[in-house]
Every structure is written in structure tokens, then in C-alpha cells.
Design a protein around this motif. Structure first.
Motif, PDB file in Angstrom:
ATOM      1  N   ALA A 176      29.858   2.510 -85.563  1.00  0.00           N
ATOM      2  CA  ALA A 176      31.228   2.801 -85.126  1.00  0.00           C
ATOM      3  C   ALA A 176      31.465   2.522 -83.642  1.00  0.00           C
ATOM      4  CB  ALA A 176      31.592   4.242 -85.476  1.00  0.00           C
ATOM      5  N   PRO A 177      30.639   3.034 -82.716  1.00  0.00           N
ATOM      6  CA  PRO A 177      30.906   2.739 -81.305  1.00  0.00           C
ATOM      7  C   PRO A 177      30.822   1.246 -80.981  1.00  0.00           C
ATOM      8  CG  PRO A 177      29.414   4.604 -81.506  1.00  0.00           C
ATOM      9  CD  PRO A 177      29.516   3.989 -82.854  1.00  0.00           C
ATOM     10  N   ASN A 178      29.850   0.547 -81.558  1.00  0.00           N
ATOM     11  CA  ASN A 178      29.726  -0.882 -81.289  1.00  0.00           C
ATOM     12  C   ASN A 178      30.916  -1.649 -81.845  1.00  0.00           C
ATOM     13  OD1 ASN A 178      26.980  -1.680 -79.987  1.00  0.00           O
ATOM     14  ND2 ASN A 178      26.443  -0.071 -81.441  1.00  0.00           N
ATOM     15  N   MET A 179      31.392  -1.251 -83.009  1.00  0.00           N
ATOM     16  CA  MET A 179      32.586  -1.879 -83.574  1.00  0.00           C
ATOM     17  C   MET A 179      33.785  -1.668 -82.665  1.00  0.00           C
ATOM     18  SD  MET A 179      35.644  -0.838 -85.123  1.00  0.00           S
ATOM     19  CE  MET A 179      35.272   0.809 -85.710  1.00  0.00           C
ATOM     20  N   ALA A 180      33.997  -0.415 -82.238  1.00  0.00           N
ATOM     21  CA  ALA A 180      35.151  -0.103 -81.393  1.00  0.00           C
ATOM     22  C   ALA A 180      35.078  -0.839 -80.060  1.00  0.00           C
ATOM     23  CB  ALA A 180      35.245   1.400 -81.158  1.00  0.00           C
ATOM     24  N   LEU A 181      33.876  -0.951 -79.498  1.00  0.00           N
ATOM     25  CA  LEU A 181      33.726  -1.684 -78.235  1.00  0.00           C
ATOM     26  C   LEU A 181      34.136  -3.135 -78.389  1.00  0.00           C
ATOM     27  CD1 LEU A 181      30.353  -0.183 -76.955  1.00  0.00           C
ATOM     28  CD2 LEU A 181      32.570   0.003 -75.815  1.00  0.00           C
ATOM     29  N   GLY A 182      33.795  -3.744 -79.519  1.00  0.00           N
ATOM     30  CA  GLY A 182      34.182  -5.131 -79.753  1.00  0.00           C
ATOM     31  C   GLY A 182      35.681  -5.293 -79.860  1.00  0.00           C
ATOM     32  N   VAL A 183      36.328  -4.394 -80.587  1.00  0.00           N
ATOM     33  CA  VAL A 183      37.784  -4.466 -80.731  1.00  0.00           C
ATOM     34  C   VAL A 183      38.460  -4.218 -79.384  1.00  0.00           C
ATOM     35  CG1 VAL A 183      39.807  -3.494 -81.883  1.00  0.00           C
ATOM     36  CG2 VAL A 183      37.658  -3.759 -83.149  1.00  0.00           C
ATOM     37  N   LEU A 184      37.974  -3.223 -78.652  1.00  0.00           N
ATOM     38  CA  LEU A 184      38.541  -2.918 -77.339  1.00  0.00           C
ATOM     39  C   LEU A 184      38.357  -4.072 -76.369  1.00  0.00           C
ATOM     40  CD1 LEU A 184      37.438   0.796 -76.995  1.00  0.00           C
ATOM     41  CD2 LEU A 184      39.793  -0.013 -76.725  1.00  0.00           C
ATOM     42  N   ASP A 185      37.207  -4.712 -76.415  1.00  0.00           N
ATOM     43  CA  ASP A 185      36.951  -5.832 -75.511  1.00  0.00           C
ATOM     44  C   ASP A 185      37.957  -6.951 -75.740  1.00  0.00           C
ATOM     45  OD1 ASP A 185      34.995  -6.893 -73.465  1.00  0.00           O
ATOM     46  OD2 ASP A 185      34.909  -8.509 -74.946  1.00  0.00           O
ATOM     47  N   TRP A 207      37.467   2.065 -73.419  1.00  0.00           N
ATOM     48  CA  TRP A 207      36.199   1.322 -73.491  1.00  0.00           C
ATOM     49  C   TRP A 207      35.074   2.128 -72.848  1.00  0.00           C
ATOM     50  CZ3 TRP A 207      32.163  -0.435 -70.693  1.00  0.00           C
ATOM     51  CH2 TRP A 207      31.352  -1.410 -71.270  1.00  0.00           C
ATOM     52  N   ALA A 208      35.356   2.718 -71.678  1.00  0.00           N
ATOM     53  CA  ALA A 208      34.338   3.517 -70.991  1.00  0.00           C
ATOM     54  C   ALA A 208      33.893   4.694 -71.853  1.00  0.00           C
ATOM     55  CB  ALA A 208      34.874   4.015 -69.653  1.00  0.00           C
ATOM     56  N   SER A 209      34.838   5.347 -72.521  1.00  0.00           N
ATOM     57  CA  SER A 209      34.486   6.484 -73.375  1.00  0.00           C
ATOM     58  C   SER A 209      33.661   6.041 -74.571  1.00  0.00           C
ATOM     59  CB  SER A 209      35.754   7.196 -73.854  1.00  0.00           C
ATOM     60  OG  SER A 209      36.416   7.826 -72.775  1.00  0.00           O
ATOM     61  N   MET A 210      34.060   4.928 -75.191  1.00  0.00           N
ATOM     62  CA  MET A 210      33.320   4.444 -76.355  1.00  0.00           C
ATOM     63  C   MET A 210      31.908   4.013 -75.978  1.00  0.00           C
ATOM     64  SD  MET A 210      35.148   4.821 -79.077  1.00  0.00           S
ATOM     65  CE  MET A 210      35.599   6.358 -78.253  1.00  0.00           C
ATOM     66  N   ARG A 211      31.768   3.465 -74.773  1.00  0.00           N
ATOM     67  CA  ARG A 211      30.431   3.018 -74.364  1.00  0.00           C
ATOM     68  C   ARG A 211      29.461   4.193 -74.253  1.00  0.00           C
ATOM     69  NH1 ARG A 211      26.142   1.953 -73.970  1.00  0.00           N
ATOM     70  NH2 ARG A 211      25.039   0.187 -73.002  1.00  0.00           N
ATOM     71  N   THR A 212      29.973   5.353 -73.873  1.00  0.00           N
ATOM     72  CA  THR A 212      29.089   6.523 -73.765  1.00  0.00           C
ATOM     73  C   THR A 212      28.585   6.967 -75.129  1.00  0.00           C
ATOM     74  OG1 THR A 212      30.849   8.189 -73.938  1.00  0.00           O
ATOM     75  CG2 THR A 212      30.366   7.319 -71.742  1.00  0.00           C
ATOM     76  N   LEU A 213      29.324   6.653 -76.196  1.00  0.00           N
ATOM     77  CA  LEU A 213      28.910   7.107 -77.519  1.00  0.00           C
ATOM     78  C   LEU A 213      27.663   6.388 -78.013  1.00  0.00           C
ATOM     79  CD1 LEU A 213      32.233   7.655 -79.483  1.00  0.00           C
ATOM     80  CD2 LEU A 213      30.867   9.269 -78.159  1.00  0.00           C
ATOM     81  N   ARG A 214      27.286   5.304 -77.362  1.00  0.00           N
ATOM     82  CA  ARG A 214      26.020   4.660 -77.716  1.00  0.00           C
ATOM     83  C   ARG A 214      24.827   5.445 -77.183  1.00  0.00           C
ATOM     84  NH1 ARG A 214      25.420  -1.272 -76.294  1.00  0.00           N
ATOM     85  NH2 ARG A 214      23.585  -0.908 -77.615  1.00  0.00           N
ATOM     86  N   PHE A 215      25.110   6.461 -76.346  1.00  0.00           N
ATOM     87  CA  PHE A 215      24.081   7.386 -75.876  1.00  0.00           C
ATOM     88  C   PHE A 215      24.239   8.771 -76.496  1.00  0.00           C
ATOM     89  CE2 PHE A 215      24.832   4.652 -72.038  1.00  0.00           C
ATOM     90  CZ  PHE A 215      23.624   3.992 -72.059  1.00  0.00           C
ATOM     91  N   ALA A 216      25.493   9.235 -76.575  1.00  0.00           N
ATOM     92  CA  ALA A 216      25.755  10.622 -76.967  1.00  0.00           C
ATOM     93  C   ALA A 216      25.181  10.941 -78.336  1.00  0.00           C
ATOM     94  CB  ALA A 216      27.265  10.877 -76.962  1.00  0.00           C
ATOM     95  N   ASP A 217      24.614  12.128 -78.465  1.00  0.00           N
ATOM     96  CA  ASP A 217      24.015  12.581 -79.727  1.00  0.00           C
ATOM     97  C   ASP A 217      22.955  11.614 -80.232  1.00  0.00           C
ATOM     98  OD1 ASP A 217      25.624  14.771 -79.630  1.00  0.00           O
ATOM     99  OD2 ASP A 217      27.093  14.032 -81.071  1.00  0.00           O
TER     100      ASP A 217
END
Length: 436
Positions: A356-365, A386-396
Motif C-alpha cells: 500500500a505505501p509503495n503504491m501510494a508513493l507511485g501515484v503521488l509521484d 508524499w512525505a507522510s506516505m514515505r514514513t509508512l515504509r518504516f512505521a510498524d
């Protein structure tokens, strides 16, 4: 297999969607203006009044505390305590959370924002009645905020067994020492309680030495050292803090579930939390795709609308495909959690947490690219999203940890078969290809 929505699922999703469209979206300008005014006054770390104005309306509409699923017989839940909320299934909540994800601050209006959601779930499932009365009730009512203190700057916290903060018993108290960071929510002046993870038994087993304890933020020895930024955003008034804990003393009754039960609690907390992030991420991606399409249909370059250029047709199509695939995987994970439990859904949760985060980053980009220079400016919400979604690749848990779990689960299907085949046939000579 039925992909249609039940009447209850559709009703809850549509009610949240209507509230966002009718009450929240019209206030986005007011929200931004209040944030600017707070910035100019030098008092940015105060709740945004627009959110506070909307909360009573959401509660009155029955759209409050939607995140808590019905508890199972395996939970440590005291049924005498009534949690105020709809107690939707994970699948029902997934549909609502996607709608909340479309506006960055909408979740808080419904009292469904992290880390409070996960902390409330921990208190509800594992807390004593006294702990619930003291902390869960005001959280449930939206009167206070909370933080979750797990990650540490001095160790690779993606492996939680590395966590070094100590929680040592001393008579009727526990003494806490350590250094935490990425303590989201600790910047909010309403943050009164944190759930802290640390070692209560330095000589204990790998997964039996960690505990979780309730840490009042006004305790002596708790110091918020600084607020960290995410690509330059500090997310005031929420904030992501670095916190030092120096001989902090809390009552022994603040221990959650018991010493050495930290990993047990973490698994109960992080499973739902991971998928909640992913649910909202689908909404973020939908908003980005809509913004991209509207922009492409409003600008002309080289004699035709930008969307008519073949490169953009490909990007639009890819975005729609990726969103739909991600939504289906997210809903499947939620459905498995509801039918078979969080543990049974671990592979699906790990997969959607990576996807999900990687998908959203691609669409946002691509949405940022469609907006040109405006896309990276404050005139649009894309850069912040984009900044918020990028953090989700670390969060949890970072992508790598979840990918490792997925790969191990997958390989387990074949290594077990291989071992059984070897036992049945005896050793296989090297070089035959059978071992390759």
C-alpha cells in the motif's frame, strides 16, 4: 466469493463519506487558515479549533471510535467496561478508513487517529479496570491524546528484541530509563499518557524480557528533547518526539498484563494498526489520482491537453490498476482477520503493509509530476502527502521485515516438502538438479 458490499458495510461507508463531503471538506480552508494563524502567533503546538468544532458533530452522528473490532473470547477484556463505539468488523472499518484517508486530518474528527487507536485497543484488551477508568475513558471521549514509545535511536528497532530501555521493579514502583524517538503524538499538549516498551528482565528470553507499561507524560524524569521532522514537516500539533527517560518512577500497577508480556501485547496492537494505515493509504491514492486527472484535463501543452499524451494515459491506467489491486488485498486481509483472527492473517497483513505505501508513493509521484512546480509547493497537498506516505515504509515495521516474513512463509511451503521428500527417498546425490 462475493465482492459486493452488505447493507451495513455500504451504510457505514456512505455515512462517513457523506460526513466528510458535507462537514469536513468545506472546512479545509478554515483548517489551513487556523494552522497559519497558529504559526504566525508562535503557538503552533495547540489543537486546531476546526477539528475540535467538528468532533461533537461526528459523535452525535454515531461516527465515533469506529476502529475497535468486536472482541473475541481470547481477549483479556473485562465485559463490565463498556467501550463507546460501533465496534465495526475490520472489513467494515476498512471501508470507512479509506474515506478518512482522503483528507489528512479527517481521522481525528472521528477519534480514529493513531496512535490513540492502537493505545485504546491495548487498554481495552489488556488493561485492568482501574487502568481503563483512568486512561481509556478520557481517550475514548477524545478528552486527551496519547503516545507510543517503542522505537529507539541507538539500536535497530526493526528487531524489537534490540530495545534497551529498562523497566525495573523497585518495591511498589517501576523505574524506567532509556531514550525513545518517533514518539508520535508526544508534541500535542493534550498528550497525557504513553505506552512504553522496554526490558523488565535483562536476562530473560529473547521474547520474554520485554514489557509494556503505562507512563504518564507529566512524570518526573520524562523530557521531550526535540520534535523530529519528516522531510521538513513537523506535523504540529501532533509531532514526533525524541524523549529521554531518566529514573522515571511509576506505580507497579501501571504494568500492562504482566512482566514479559510486551511482545504478546505488541502483536495484538500492531496487526490492526498496520492495516489501519493501509486502509487510509488507499484513500490517499484515490485523492492523488483525482487531483492528477483534474490537472491533466485543465492544461494544454504542445497543442493538446496533457492527458492526451500517451505517457500520461499509461500513468493513469497504471494508477487505477494499482489502486484496485491494493484495495482488494487490503479488504482480503481485513476479511481474514475477521473470520480467522489476526494471526491467521499475518501474511496478508505483511503483504498489504509493503504494497500500500509503495503504491501510494507511485501515484503521488505522478500526481506531483502532473502539477509541475506547483506539485512540490504548499499550494497543493501532494508534497505533504508524499512525505507522510514515505514514513509508512518504516512505521510498524520496515518493508524489509515484512518482506522477510512473507518470503519465509512462502519458502516454508517448499522447504517442508523438500525435507519430507528427502526423508522418503534418502539423500539425493549432488549435481542432479534435485537440490537446486
Amino acid at each position: 466469493m462475493d465482492f459486493g458490499l452488505s447493507e451495513r458495510q455500504r451504510d457505514m461507508r456512505d455515512r462517513v463519506r457523506a460526513f466528510i463531503d458535507d462537514r469536513i471538506r468545506p472546512r479545509t480552508g478554515d483548517y489551513a487558515a487556523a494552522a497559519r494563524a497558529a504559526d504566525e502567533s508562535g503557538d503552533r503546538w495547540q489543537p486546531n479549533p476546526v477539528i475540535e468544532e467538528l468532533k461533537p458533530a461526528a459523535r452525535e452522528a454515531g461516527l465515533w471510535n469506529l476502529f475497535m473490532p468486536p472482541h473475541s473470547g481470547q481477549d483479556h477484556v473485562d465485559d463490565s467496561f463498556v467501550f463507546e463505539g460501533r465496534q465495526l468488523t475490520n472489513l467494515e472499518y476498512a471501508l470507512c478508513a479509506e474515506e478518512m484517508g482522503r483528507v489528512s486530518w479527517a481521522s481525528e474528527v472521528f477519534n480514529c487517529s493513531a496512535p490513540d487507536t492502537g493505545n485504546m485497543e491495548v487498554l481495552h484488551r489488556y488493561g485492568t479496570r482501574a487502568q481503563k477508568d483512568r486512561w481509556l475513558t478520557p481517550l475514548m471521549n477524545g478528552e486527551i491524546r496519547s503516545a507510543f514509545l517503542m522505537t529507539e535511536p541507538d539500536v535497530a528497532s526493526s528487531d524489537a528484541t534490540n530495545i534497551q530501555a529498562s523497566i525495573i521493579r523497585d518495591g511498589d514502583e517501576y523505574v524506567i530509563n532509556g531514550r525513545k524517538w518517533w514518539s508520535s503524538g508526544a508534541g500535542d499538549p493534550r498528550c497525557e499518557i504513553a505506552i512504553c516498551m522496554g526490558k523488565s528482565d535483562p536476562d530473560g528470553s529473547r521474547h520474554g524480557s520485554q514489557s509494556m507499561i503505562l507512563l504518564p507524560m507529566d512524570s518526573r524524569g520524562v523530557t521531550v528533547k526535540r520534535v523530529l521532522t519528516v522531510y521538513g514537516y513537523d506535523h504540529a500539533p501532533h509531532g514526533h518526539a525524541e524523549i529521554s527517560l531518566d529514573d522515571v518512577r511509576v506505580p507497579a500497577t501501571n504494568m500492562l498484563l504482566g512482566e514479559g508480556r510486551g511482545f504478546e501485547i505488541a502483536q495484538g496492537r500492531l496487526g490492526p494498526g498496520r492495516i489501519h494505515h493501509c486502509m487510509r493509504t488507499i484513500g490517499v491514492a484515490e485523492e492523488a489520482l483525482e487531483a492528477m486527472c483534474r490537472r491533466l484535463a485543465s492544461r494544454v501543452a504542445f497543442g493538446k491537453y496533457i492527458y492526451q499524451h500517451s505517457v500520461w494515459e499509461e500513468r493513469i491506467a497504471r494508477a487505477r490498476i494499482d489502486i484496485e489491486m491494493s484495495r482488494l488485498l487490503c479488504l482480503k486481509a481485513a476479511d481474514v482477520m475477521d473470520r480467522e483472527g489476526n494471526k491467521a492473517a499475518k501474511d496478508e497483513i505483511a503483504m498489504i503493509k509493503v504494497q500500500a505505501p509503495n503504491m501510494a508513493l507511485g501515484v503521488l509521484d505522478n500526481a506531483i509530476q502532473a502539477h509541475g512546480g506547483g506539485g512540490v509547493s504548499q499550494d497543493h497537498d501532494l508534497a505533504a502527502a508524499w512525505a507522510s506516505m514515505r514514513t509508512l515504509r518504516f512505521a510498524d515495521g520496515p518493508d524489509e521485515v515484512h518482506a522477510r516474513a512473507i518470503a519465509r512463509s512462502e519458502m516454508g511451503k517448499y522447504t517442508d516438502l523438500k525435507a519430507k521428500a528427502g526423508q522418503a527417498r534418502g539423500p539425493v546425490p549432488s549435481g542432479t538438479g534435485a537440490n537446486q
